[in-house]
Structures are given as C-alpha cells and as structure tokens.
Design a protein around this motif. Structure first.
Motif, PDB file in Angstrom:
ATOM      1  N   GLU A 222       3.474   2.109  10.711  1.00 30.47           N
ATOM      2  CA  GLU A 222       2.609   1.384  11.637  1.00 30.47           C
ATOM      3  C   GLU A 222       2.396  -0.005  11.068  1.00 30.47           C
ATOM      4  O   GLU A 222       2.017  -0.134   9.887  1.00 30.47           O
ATOM      5  N   ARG A 223       2.622  -1.005  11.884  1.00 35.04           N
ATOM      6  CA  ARG A 223       2.674  -2.381  11.398  1.00 35.04           C
ATOM      7  C   ARG A 223       1.405  -2.785  10.637  1.00 35.04           C
ATOM      8  O   ARG A 223       0.288  -2.615  11.114  1.00 35.04           O
ATOM      9  N   THR A 224       1.634  -3.298   9.454  1.00 34.64           N
ATOM     10  CA  THR A 224       0.587  -3.760   8.527  1.00 34.64           C
ATOM     11  C   THR A 224      -0.506  -2.711   8.272  1.00 34.64           C
ATOM     12  O   THR A 224      -1.622  -3.042   7.881  1.00 34.64           O
ATOM     13  N   ALA A 225      -0.161  -1.415   8.504  1.00 31.12           N
ATOM     14  CA  ALA A 225      -1.216  -0.397   8.338  1.00 31.12           C
ATOM     15  C   ALA A 225      -0.746   0.859   7.601  1.00 31.12           C
ATOM     16  O   ALA A 225      -1.467   1.354   6.743  1.00 31.12           O
ATOM     17  N   VAL A 226       0.431   1.381   7.952  1.00 30.03           N
ATOM     18  CA  VAL A 226       0.835   2.666   7.363  1.00 30.03           C
ATOM     19  C   VAL A 226       2.284   2.572   6.864  1.00 30.03           C
ATOM     20  O   VAL A 226       3.182   2.155   7.605  1.00 30.03           O
ATOM     21  N   VAL A 227       2.469   2.989   5.612  1.00 29.89           N
ATOM     22  CA  VAL A 227       3.808   2.997   4.993  1.00 29.89           C
ATOM     23  C   VAL A 227       4.063   4.394   4.469  1.00 29.89           C
ATOM     24  O   VAL A 227       3.138   5.072   4.003  1.00 29.89           O
ATOM     25  N   GLN A 228       5.314   4.839   4.561  1.00 29.25           N
ATOM     26  CA  GLN A 228       5.639   6.199   4.098  1.00 29.25           C
ATOM     27  C   GLN A 228       6.890   6.201   3.223  1.00 29.25           C
ATOM     28  O   GLN A 228       7.819   5.414   3.463  1.00 29.25           O
ATOM     29  N   GLY A 229       6.904   7.085   2.226  1.00 29.50           N
ATOM     30  CA  GLY A 229       8.111   7.299   1.429  1.00 29.50           C
ATOM     31  C   GLY A 229       8.271   8.789   1.184  1.00 29.50           C
ATOM     32  O   GLY A 229       7.280   9.541   1.233  1.00 29.50           O
ATOM     33  N   VAL A 230       9.501   9.211   0.934  1.00 22.78           N
ATOM     34  CA  VAL A 230       9.782  10.637   0.759  1.00 22.78           C
ATOM     35  C   VAL A 230      10.391  10.858  -0.626  1.00 22.78           C
ATOM     36  O   VAL A 230      11.255  10.098  -1.065  1.00 22.78           O
ATOM     37  N   LYS A 231       9.933  11.912  -1.302  1.00 24.98           N
ATOM     38  CA  LYS A 231      10.533  12.289  -2.587  1.00 24.98           C
ATOM     39  C   LYS A 231      11.779  13.118  -2.279  1.00 24.98           C
ATOM     40  O   LYS A 231      11.684  14.126  -1.561  1.00 24.98           O
ATOM     41  N   PRO A 232      12.932  12.704  -2.766  1.00 31.66           N
ATOM     42  CA  PRO A 232      14.160  13.403  -2.390  1.00 31.66           C
ATOM     43  C   PRO A 232      14.124  14.889  -2.769  1.00 31.66           C
ATOM     44  O   PRO A 232      13.504  15.249  -3.781  1.00 31.66           O
ATOM     45  N   SER A 233      14.803  15.721  -1.979  1.00 33.88           N
ATOM     46  CA  SER A 233      14.855  17.162  -2.270  1.00 33.88           C
ATOM     47  C   SER A 233      15.835  17.408  -3.389  1.00 33.88           C
ATOM     48  O   SER A 233      16.814  16.697  -3.525  1.00 33.88           O
TER      49      SER A 233
ATOM     50  N   VAL B 170       2.200  16.679   0.792  1.00 37.77           N
ATOM     51  CA  VAL B 170       1.875  15.343   1.317  1.00 37.77           C
ATOM     52  C   VAL B 170       0.796  14.727   0.424  1.00 37.77           C
ATOM     53  O   VAL B 170      -0.128  15.428  -0.001  1.00 37.77           O
ATOM     54  N   ALA B 171       0.941  13.444   0.139  1.00 38.26           N
ATOM     55  CA  ALA B 171      -0.148  12.708  -0.519  1.00 38.26           C
ATOM     56  C   ALA B 171      -0.547  11.558   0.391  1.00 38.26           C
ATOM     57  O   ALA B 171       0.323  10.884   0.964  1.00 38.26           O
ATOM     58  N   LEU B 172      -1.844  11.387   0.541  1.00 36.45           N
ATOM     59  CA  LEU B 172      -2.366  10.283   1.358  1.00 36.45           C
ATOM     60  C   LEU B 172      -3.157   9.357   0.448  1.00 36.45           C
ATOM     61  O   LEU B 172      -3.983   9.812  -0.342  1.00 36.45           O
TER      62      LEU B 172
ATOM     63  N   ASP C 112      -5.476  14.153  -0.931  1.00 40.41           N
ATOM     64  CA  ASP C 112      -6.131  12.954  -0.404  1.00 40.41           C
ATOM     65  C   ASP C 112      -6.654  12.206  -1.622  1.00 40.41           C
ATOM     66  O   ASP C 112      -7.730  12.509  -2.148  1.00 40.41           O
ATOM     67  N   LEU C 113      -5.850  11.244  -2.088  1.00 45.26           N
ATOM     68  CA  LEU C 113      -6.136  10.572  -3.358  1.00 45.26           C
ATOM     69  C   LEU C 113      -7.160   9.456  -3.146  1.00 45.26           C
ATOM     70  O   LEU C 113      -6.942   8.574  -2.316  1.00 45.26           O
TER      71      LEU C 113
ATOM     72  N   LEU D 129       4.691  10.610   0.710  1.00 45.50           N
ATOM     73  CA  LEU D 129       3.521   9.796   0.368  1.00 45.50           C
ATOM     74  C   LEU D 129       3.226   8.878   1.547  1.00 45.50           C
ATOM     75  O   LEU D 129       4.120   8.163   2.028  1.00 45.50           O
ATOM     76  N   ILE D 130       1.996   8.952   2.012  1.00 43.18           N
ATOM     77  CA  ILE D 130       1.581   8.088   3.121  1.00 43.18           C
ATOM     78  C   ILE D 130       0.508   7.138   2.600  1.00 43.18           C
ATOM     79  O   ILE D 130      -0.508   7.582   2.052  1.00 43.18           O
ATOM     80  N   ILE D 131       0.778   5.863   2.742  1.00 44.23           N
ATOM     81  CA  ILE D 131      -0.200   4.863   2.304  1.00 44.23           C
ATOM     82  C   ILE D 131      -0.750   4.152   3.532  1.00 44.23           C
ATOM     83  O   ILE D 131       0.016   3.637   4.353  1.00 44.23           O
ATOM     84  N   LYS D 132      -2.059   4.193   3.628  1.00 45.72           N
ATOM     85  CA  LYS D 132      -2.705   3.474   4.734  1.00 45.72           C
ATOM     86  C   LYS D 132      -3.538   2.373   4.088  1.00 45.72           C
ATOM     87  O   LYS D 132      -4.311   2.624   3.172  1.00 45.72           O
ATOM     88  N   ASP D 133      -3.309   1.154   4.502  1.00 42.17           N
ATOM     89  CA  ASP D 133      -4.065   0.056   3.897  1.00 42.17           C
ATOM     90  C   ASP D 133      -4.174  -1.085   4.895  1.00 42.17           C
ATOM     91  O   ASP D 133      -3.793  -0.942   6.056  1.00 42.17           O
ATOM     92  N   ARG D 134      -4.733  -2.181   4.427  1.00 46.39           N
ATOM     93  CA  ARG D 134      -4.886  -3.369   5.280  1.00 46.39           C
ATOM     94  C   ARG D 134      -3.938  -4.418   4.727  1.00 46.39           C
ATOM     95  O   ARG D 134      -4.310  -5.193   3.856  1.00 46.39           O
ATOM     96  N   PHE D 135      -2.686  -4.348   5.201  1.00 43.46           N
ATOM     97  CA  PHE D 135      -1.633  -5.203   4.659  1.00 43.46           C
ATOM     98  C   PHE D 135      -1.582  -6.542   5.394  1.00 43.46           C
ATOM     99  O   PHE D 135      -1.892  -6.626   6.588  1.00 43.46           O
ATOM    100  N   LEU D 136      -1.131  -7.547   4.652  1.00 47.55           N
ATOM    101  CA  LEU D 136      -0.894  -8.859   5.247  1.00 47.55           C
ATOM    102  C   LEU D 136       0.539  -8.948   5.753  1.00 47.55           C
ATOM    103  O   LEU D 136       1.441  -8.336   5.169  1.00 47.55           O
ATOM    104  N   GLU D 137       0.751  -9.719   6.808  1.00 46.44           N
ATOM    105  CA  GLU D 137       2.117 -10.063   7.224  1.00 46.44           C
ATOM    106  C   GLU D 137       2.726 -10.937   6.114  1.00 46.44           C
ATOM    107  O   GLU D 137       1.964 -11.572   5.352  1.00 46.44           O
TER     108      GLU D 137
END
Ligand code: SAM
Length: 327
Positions: free
Chosen positions: A316-327, A229-231, A165-166, A261-269
């Motif tokens: 989740e729209r304008t709130a949560v973005v995810q990326g995966v580190k390849p195996s 997982v990193a948040l 939890d960064l 990696l899960i990024i939760k933020d307050r994104f703009l459209e």
C-alpha cells in the motif's frame, strides 16, 4: 502547477494562539471542571485552583472559538466539548491534544534542532515518560480499532497460525487480526509498562486464550517464534537506521520459512515532499525523538532485502511493505 499560497494563508499558517489556548484548556482539564453545568469564572477558578481574572480571559476566548458557550456571566461546555473533551466521556479525544501539549517545549526548540541537527528529546518516550507514552497508545489504539480489521482482511492471512505483533502497543492489531482470522494466535511483544495496558485490552476482547504477551526490549531480548507472520506497525520511525536494519535481521530469524513480515509505517515519497501530512510528521519526529526519522519505502525495502527477505514489495503506497522469508 499547484496554486501559489495567498499571503492570508501564510499568516494563517503562522498563527497558533488559539492552538495554545485549546491545548492549555485541555491540560488544565477545564472542560471536565465545567462538566455538564454552567459556572461563573470565579467558580471554575476555585474548582481548578486557577487565577479568576486570567481564567476568565481564557474562557472568553474559548467561547469565541465555539468550544464553550456563555450566558450572562456563566460558562458551559458547548456540545462538542461535552462529548469529546470531558474526561469521563467515552468519546474523549483529549489524549491526542495532551500529546501535542506535551510536545510543545520540544517544538519550541525547533530552531536549535534545525541549526544543529540534534533533537532536544532524550530516550524513548515509552520508556522515559510512560504517561505520555500511554497517550500515544490511546490515540493509536483508537485509530487501529477503526483501521485494523480492514487491514487484516486486505493482507489475506488465511492459513497463518501465529502472528508476532512487534511493539504491538495495547494489542490493537493482534486483537483485530485474531478477530478476523479465528485460527490465528498472536504474541504481542512490547515493553513491560505497555503490556499492562495490553493485558487489559486483550481481556476486554475475551482473547486471553489466543493472545500471549511477551515483555522485553525488541532490540535486546529474544523474540520467540517461529511465527508465520510478523507485524511492525509504527515502529521504524522511532528508531535510527542502524537499529532498524538490525531489528529486521532479528525478525527474519524468528519467522518460520515462508513467513511474512509486514511493516506498516508513515513513509515519505522519494521526493520527500509528500504525503503532505508525513512531511510535517517527519519534522515532528525529528524534534520529538532522539533517533527517529521518517523513511522512504525504498529504505525499508533495502533493510528487508539485506536481512534476507524475498519478494519485497510495497503493498500500500507509502503505508505497507511486505517481505517473505524463503521456504
Ligand atoms: C508507536 S507505538 C506502536 C504501537 C502499535 N504497533 C500500533 O501500531 O498501534 C510503538 C510501540 O513500540 C513499543 N516499543 C518501543 N521501543 C520498544 C522496544 N525497544 N522494545 C519493545 N517495544 C518497544 C512501544 O512501547 C509502543 O507500544
């Protein structure tokens, strides 16, 4: 086509007297001075060390605003103030209002900021003003305690063993995630000042055995790992684009293969004009942080892809973005 704004609402938008009256009363901790009893203005003035006539005007306005009640010449907290504005109440919400009050001077320099593009804020609030930072964290903790467990379930992390939890603040998400997933252990990485508060919260949650605290500056110090997982929750908007891009590269290297990696933020459209709250938040961030910005999802996704993440998606729209580190 949205309805045009009536003139009366324009005046309403430009009106802030009551806002400043309320914020000043919270700053003076007037509601705690009143406590559970009724007092005359000179009595409250004496308790608070205030000017009786000036204070009485403030008290009268707060009565008209229905935050206080008045009986004869005695003032008392209305029930909403007793419940939420008296410091000793377990449902005290003054932290958020104190935050608005503390930012008042910066907002007063908005015109200059818009003209020059330069914010009056210097440094990072969590480093320059730990007391104010603690108010930010108290507000976020309150929000995260409500939304964290549901977020943890929606992310479907079954099978993951370790979470980073960064900039995890007081550990709100680490606690929520470890509560939802009994096999998960977590590391809260944050500045040393913040971690003293996290230590207390983790202890109160009885999760000392599963949540480790790692003190450091995430832009400079090693993050440990490898993690499954990193948040990063509410981190990006406090930093400039270059720092964010570098940080995501660093997070990539501390993840295990297949890690998320899960990024939760307050994104703009992409238009920049919605969500409505975020458009105002973006101005708040402009004037109250040295380098911060509200970003679009596309910007965060680009940094993730540049760092090497695959399957980058907006969960989740304008709130949560995810990326995966390849195996
Ligand atoms: C807005 S708070 C978010 C807290 C938490 N993630 C949440 O969602 O409630 C930002 C957090 O990042 C931490 N932080 C800011 N800059 C940092 C840095 N350079 N290194 C480590 N932590 C940092 C702050 O101390 C704070 O706890």
């Amino acid at each position: 086509m949205p309805r045009e704004l009536p003139l009366a609402e324009i005046f309403q938008l430009g009106y802030y007297w009551e806002t400043k009256i309320l914020l000043t009363a919270v700053k003076l901790d007037l509601f705690s001075s009143l406590g559970g009893k009724a007092h005359t203005a000179p009595e409250v003035a004496e308790r608070m060390g205030a000017h009786p006539r000036a204070l009485e005007l403030l008290l009268n306005a707060l009565v008209a605003m229905r935050v206080l009640v008045k009986d004869g010449d005695r003032f008392a907290n209305a029930s909403v103030a007793r419940t939420h504005l008296v410091r000793t109440s377990p449902t005290y919400v003054g932290h958020l209002l104190l935050l608005h009050e503390a930012e008042w001077d910066h907002w007063g320099k908005l015109e200059e900021t818009i003209r020059t593009g330069r914010s009056p804020a210097r440094g990072h609030v969590f480093e320059t003003d730990p007391e104010l930072g603690a108010n930010v964290l108290a507000v976020l903790d309150r929000i995260g305690q409500q939304s964290g467990p549901a977020l943890a379930r929606r992310l479907e992390l079954t099978g993951a063993r370790s979470l980073l939890d960064l900039g995890g603040g007081v550990g709100t998400h680490a606690i929520a995630f470890c509560t939802v997933y009994p096999e998960l252990t977590a590391t809260v990485f944050d500045l040393p000042e913040t971690l003293t508060r996290a230590e207390q919260a983790v202890k109160e949650a009885g999760l000392e055995a599963r949540i480790a605290l790692r003190a450091g500056d995430f832009n400079r110090d090693p993050l440990g790992g490898p993690y499954d997982v990193a948040l990063m929750s509410d981190i990006l908007h406090y930093q400039g684009p270059d720092a964010n891009s570098a940080l995501l590269t660093k997070v990539y290297s501390c993840l295990a293969q297949g890690g998320r990696l899960i990024i939760k933020d307050r994104f703009l459209e992409p238009s920049g004009t919605s969500p409505a709250w975020v458009t105002a938040f973006a101005v708040h961030i402009l004037v109250n942080t040295e380098q911060g910005r509200c970003y679009t999802v596309a910007e965060a996704m680009r940094w993730m892809e540049q760092a090497g993440f695959k399957s980058v998606e907006e969960l989740e729209r304008t709130a949560v973005v995810q990326g995966v580190k390849p195996s």
